[in-house]
Design an enzyme around this catalytic site. Structure first.
Site, PDB file in Angstrom:
ATOM      1  N   THR B  24       1.066  -1.385  -0.235  1.00 34.99           N
ATOM      2  CA  THR B  24      -0.085   0.086  -0.178  1.00 34.99           C
ATOM      3  C   THR B  24       0.634   1.364   0.126  1.00 34.99           C
ATOM      4  O   THR B  24       2.134   1.262   0.456  1.00 34.99           O
ATOM      5  CB  THR B  24      -1.080   0.054   1.534  1.00 34.99           C
ATOM      6  OG1 THR B  24      -2.207   0.894   0.753  1.00 34.99           O
ATOM      7  CG2 THR B  24      -0.417   0.287   2.116  1.00 34.99           C
ATOM      8  N   CYS B  30      -3.047   7.811   7.980  1.00 35.30           N
ATOM      9  CA  CYS B  30      -4.188   7.305   8.713  1.00 35.30           C
ATOM     10  C   CYS B  30      -3.298   6.077   9.178  1.00 35.30           C
ATOM     11  O   CYS B  30      -1.798   5.708   9.756  1.00 35.30           O
ATOM     12  CB  CYS B  30      -3.946   6.283   6.646  1.00 35.30           C
ATOM     13  SG  CYS B  30      -5.410   7.497   5.488  1.00 35.30           S
ATOM     14  N   HIS B  47      -6.095  -0.912   4.745  1.00 34.02           N
ATOM     15  CA  HIS B  47      -5.689   0.882   5.289  1.00 34.02           C
ATOM     16  C   HIS B  47      -6.935   1.226   5.576  1.00 34.02           C
ATOM     17  O   HIS B  47      -7.349   1.883   4.643  1.00 34.02           O
ATOM     18  CB  HIS B  47      -4.992   0.435   4.005  1.00 34.02           C
ATOM     19  CG  HIS B  47      -4.365   2.713   3.181  1.00 34.02           C
ATOM     20  ND1 HIS B  47      -3.405   2.411   2.453  1.00 34.02           N
ATOM     21  CD2 HIS B  47      -4.268   4.043   3.762  1.00 34.02           C
ATOM     22  CE1 HIS B  47      -3.104   4.255   2.386  1.00 34.02           C
ATOM     23  NE2 HIS B  47      -3.818   4.766   3.929  1.00 34.02           N
TER      24      HIS B  47
END
Lengths: 202, 158
Positions: B24, B30, B47
């Protein structure tokens, strides 16, 4: 909130045009050169898709961020690729940069651009719609596009699936400085804007 | 891109097994959670953008449960349980939770830190061991999670 009616799109595009028109005039005055502003593009999209719409997730990007506080809370962003941010900073600070790194002086110059652009855009909107709008102090960061964008818009995603994104591309005559100007509003603010415009029209 | 690599986008997840690599990109505030079962070399990557859904969407829209730690992590763990993995046999690595902008809240209102503590809280209460963390700071991260070794490689651009 899935779709906007054509008339609502027209209204919001007009709002964005007023905002970005004023912002580019302010930028033209500041740098004493003409800036060309494209017609704003308006989208109502899920929060997760916004960064994707703006570019590759790992692409290095410089962002100037200002939060809009008041009757219609929202977010304003200026996006530059880092080389363009440096060119703009050089013109603002009248210094030549050889190291390719934005220092504190450059960053405050870019923040000031954010202040002036967002101030002129928001003033125009506040006047037109009879809103009270206040802007936060600006902040700036350079990093991977999606790291920056998703951090910025996460808050909007707390209470809404989709967000209204108004995008305007601006560049100077010689295309040495090019950037993108964004206004983002959650559905509540979007409704408030539409209501205010409808009241004004009728 | 080699075809054993699976890209996980924001508010999304993937379950895979060796020799696959889950990756990712551009994690800011995040949190990315890597869950790994080392004997079977099966893992999951998710994620996530926000700690907790505060309220129902103001316009009545359905919000993706994978956007929030409080709903995404239980969902991913259930998916792993479906392929026969017990949560007690998992270990977790956390990446992300950076504080990218000052104007987005100071002490006590740091979204990155909230994401990390929400993820930690869920993992601890579910009996999933946290192996390692690469969190905080003010830099964005990308990661590659190699399901053959369980190693998570984190890269930055700044």
């Amino acid at each position: 909130m899935n779709e906007l009616a054509e008339i609502e799109k027209d209204i919001l595009t007009e709002i964005a045009t007023i905002g970005s028109g004023n912002a580019s005039m302010a930028l033209s005055k500041m740098l004493d050169k003409k800036f060309e502003v494209k017609v704003p593009v308006l989208q109502l999209i899920p929060v997760e898709k916004i960064s994707e719409m703006m570019g590759d997730s790992e692409q290095l990007t410089t962002v100037v961020l200002i939060k809009i506080i008041g009757d219609v809370p929202g977010t304003m962003m200026l996006l530059f690729n880092p080389e363009n941010a440096i060119k703009l900073a050089e013109q603002l600070t009248k210094r030549e940069k050889n190291d390719g790194i934005l220092d504190e002086v450059d960053r405050s110059a870019l923040k000031e651009v954010g202040n002036i652009l967002s101030g002129s855009a928001l003033n125009a909107l506040a006047d037109f719609l009879d809103f009270t709008l206040v802007q936060s102090i600006p902040d700036t960061a350079t990093d991977m596009l999606s790291a920056i964008i998703n951090t910025t818009i996460a808050q909007l995603g707390e209470s809404a699936d989709k967000v209204l994104v108004l995008e305007t591309v601006f560049k100077d005559e010689t295309s040495t400085v090019e950037g993108k100007y964004y206004l983002l509003f959650d559905p509540k603010s979007t409704f408030a804007i539409l209501e205010a415009v409808k009241k004004k029209i009728s | 891109m080699e075809n054993n690599k699976i890209i996980v986008k924001i508010s999304d997840f993937a379950v895979g097994r060796a020799p696959q690599v889950l990756l990712t990109q551009g994690i800011g505030s995040c949190v990315a959670v890597c869950l790994y079962q080392k004997e079977q070399k099966i893992g999951a990557l998710v994620h996530i953008m926000l700690p907790k859904a505060i309220k129902i969407a103001i316009d009545g829209d359905q919000i993706n449960p994978l956007r929030f730690v409080s709903t995404a992590l239980p969902l991913v763990v259930r998916e792993l349980e479906k392929v026969g993995i017990t949560r007690e046999s998992l270990s977790a690595k956390l990446v992300g939770g950076a504080h990218m902008f000052k104007v987005l809240g100071g002490a006590g209102n740091d979204l990155g830190a909230k994401n990390i503590s929400a993820a930690e809280e869920y993992l601890v209460s579910s009996g999933i061991k946290i192996d390692n963390e690469d969190v905080g700071g003010n830099v964005g991260r990308s990661l590659e999670f190699d399901l053959t070794t369980g190693v998570v490689k984190v890269t930055t651009k700044m």
